[in-house]
Scaffold this motif. Structure first.
Motif, PDB file in Angstrom:
ATOM      1  N   GLU A 217       0.832  -1.202   0.000  1.00  0.00           N
ATOM      2  CA  GLU A 217       0.000   0.000   0.000  1.00  0.00           C
ATOM      3  C   GLU A 217       0.871   1.258   0.000  1.00  0.00           C
ATOM      4  OE1 GLU A 217      -3.220  -0.171  -0.312  1.00  0.00           O
ATOM      5  OE2 GLU A 217      -3.324  -2.349  -0.171  1.00  0.00           O
ATOM      6  N   ALA A 218       0.223   2.385  -0.172  1.00  0.00           N
ATOM      7  CA  ALA A 218       0.954   3.657  -0.253  1.00  0.00           C
ATOM      8  C   ALA A 218       1.757   3.932   1.018  1.00  0.00           C
ATOM      9  CB  ALA A 218      -0.040   4.792  -0.509  1.00  0.00           C
ATOM     10  N   ASP A 219       1.235   3.451   2.145  1.00  0.00           N
ATOM     11  CA  ASP A 219       1.954   3.687   3.412  1.00  0.00           C
ATOM     12  C   ASP A 219       3.019   2.622   3.684  1.00  0.00           C
ATOM     13  OD1 ASP A 219       0.380   1.514   3.910  1.00  0.00           O
ATOM     14  OD2 ASP A 219      -0.723   2.382   5.590  1.00  0.00           O
ATOM     15  N   GLY A 220       3.250   1.740   2.699  1.00  0.00           N
ATOM     16  CA  GLY A 220       4.291   0.723   2.848  1.00  0.00           C
ATOM     17  C   GLY A 220       3.814  -0.578   3.464  1.00  0.00           C
ATOM     18  N   GLU A 221       2.544  -0.639   3.847  1.00  0.00           N
ATOM     19  CA  GLU A 221       2.018  -1.861   4.456  1.00  0.00           C
ATOM     20  C   GLU A 221       1.818  -2.946   3.388  1.00  0.00           C
ATOM     21  OE1 GLU A 221      -1.882  -1.367   6.047  1.00  0.00           O
ATOM     22  OE2 GLU A 221      -1.752  -3.173   7.292  1.00  0.00           O
ATOM     23  N   VAL A 222       2.262  -4.153   3.692  1.00  0.00           N
ATOM     24  CA  VAL A 222       2.072  -5.278   2.765  1.00  0.00           C
ATOM     25  C   VAL A 222       0.743  -5.953   3.087  1.00  0.00           C
ATOM     26  CG1 VAL A 222       3.013  -7.457   1.933  1.00  0.00           C
ATOM     27  CG2 VAL A 222       4.564  -5.625   2.638  1.00  0.00           C
TER      28      VAL A 222
ATOM     29  N   GLN B 291       2.765  -0.605  -9.472  1.00  0.00           N
ATOM     30  CA  GLN B 291       1.493  -0.442  -8.742  1.00  0.00           C
ATOM     31  C   GLN B 291       1.549  -1.042  -7.333  1.00  0.00           C
ATOM     32  OE1 GLN B 291       1.250  -1.627 -12.188  1.00  0.00           O
ATOM     33  NE2 GLN B 291       1.072   0.578 -12.610  1.00  0.00           N
ATOM     34  N   GLY B 292       2.718  -1.544  -6.991  1.00  0.00           N
ATOM     35  CA  GLY B 292       2.861  -2.142  -5.667  1.00  0.00           C
ATOM     36  C   GLY B 292       2.458  -3.597  -5.594  1.00  0.00           C
ATOM     37  N   ARG B 293       2.144  -4.194  -6.743  1.00  0.00           N
ATOM     38  CA  ARG B 293       1.675  -5.588  -6.722  1.00  0.00           C
ATOM     39  C   ARG B 293       2.857  -6.548  -6.831  1.00  0.00           C
ATOM     40  NH1 ARG B 293      -3.595  -5.328  -7.096  1.00  0.00           N
ATOM     41  NH2 ARG B 293      -4.542  -3.535  -8.109  1.00  0.00           N
ATOM     42  N   ALA B 294       2.688  -7.666  -6.167  1.00  0.00           N
ATOM     43  CA  ALA B 294       3.720  -8.710  -6.218  1.00  0.00           C
ATOM     44  C   ALA B 294       3.025 -10.060  -6.334  1.00  0.00           C
ATOM     45  CB  ALA B 294       4.589  -8.667  -4.971  1.00  0.00           C
TER      46      ALA B 294
END
Lengths: 69, 179
Positions: free
Chosen positions: B68-73, B171-174
């Motif tokens: 997420e934008a705040d770095g939370e996985v 997009q932060g996706r893994a």
């Protein structure tokens, strides 16, 4: 000639033989006298074993895996 | 023959012994909860189970792992008869991960082997578990609540990789590595 009678005669009177019913009752009373100790030993061993297993898993498996929330 | 009084005393002694055992176990649980912050996952959040595909969060394109934008996985998983979507989620080791799960059909359950992650998945609710995975590798994640005839075939994998191999896209996706 007469046989001299000793001063003390060994107890020649046989003990009364209990009837089979009385004998069974006596055995039952003996068994019941020991029952609580046996029950304590058996249930105590079972609960102690259960607690030991619970704590072993708690300490060696659950805690090392860390927290969830 | 034991008298009634003897029997009562024996019962009281045993009650005390069992009470003490239960007390010790309760104290251990309390200690884990307060000192180690190990608590059952609890999250009260409702969702329409018939419209997951229309929700913002559990649409098919939004499932899986995302930073997420705040770095939370965060991993989002839908448990359905008889599969998890996605069937594999990639997470980094030694970093807090929030797993969010829901179901559109029946009650499911999930655990991740070798970890304390364990929760029910109830239609209409979002289950959430926060965990930090310490060991790398593929961890089996089976459904542990009987959910129908295909229950035994319902499982997924949590792929835990070292932080340097966890590379989310723009997009932060893994997603899981090809196996």
């Amino acid at each position: 000639m007469t046989t001299p009678v000793p001063d003390s005669v060994p107890n020649a009177v046989p003990k009364p033989v209990p009837s089979p019913e009385r004998w069974e009752e006596a055995r039952l009373a003996d068994a019941l006298r020991e029952t609580p100790r046996g029950a304590f030993a058996l249930s105590g061993a079972a609960v102690a074993l259960l607690l030991m297993c619970w704590f072993a898993i708690y300490v060696f498996v659950f805690l090392p895996r860390g927290g969830v929330g | 023959m034991k008298s009634e009084r003897d029997i009562l005393r024996t019962e009281l002694q045993w009650t005390l012994a069992v009470g003490a055992a239960a007390g010790v176990v309760s104290l251990a649980i309390l200690w884990a909860s307060l000192a180690h912050l190990i608590n059952p996952p609890s999250n009260f959040e409702t969702i329409d189970p018939a419209a997951l595909h229309l929700s913002d969060e559990f649409t098919e394109s939004n499932l899986g792992t995302r930073v997420e934008a705040d770095g939370e996985v965060v991993t989002r998983i839908v448990a359905t008869q008889f599969a998890f979507a996605p069937s594999c989620v990639l997470v980094p080791a030694d970093r807090p991960v929030t797993m969010r799960l829901t179901s559109p059909d029946v009650i499911h359950g999930v655990l991740v082997t070798g970890t304390n992650v364990n929760t029910m998945i109830v239609p209409g609710y979002v289950s959430q578990v926060r965990a930090t995975f310490r060991t790398t590798g593929d961890l089996l994640m089976p459904c542990h609540e009987y959910c129908g005839i295909g229950h035994s075939q319902m499982w997924a994998v949590v792929q835990v990789v070292p932080a340097e191999r966890f590379k989310p896209d723009a997009q932060g996706r893994a997603a899981c590595e090809k196996r």
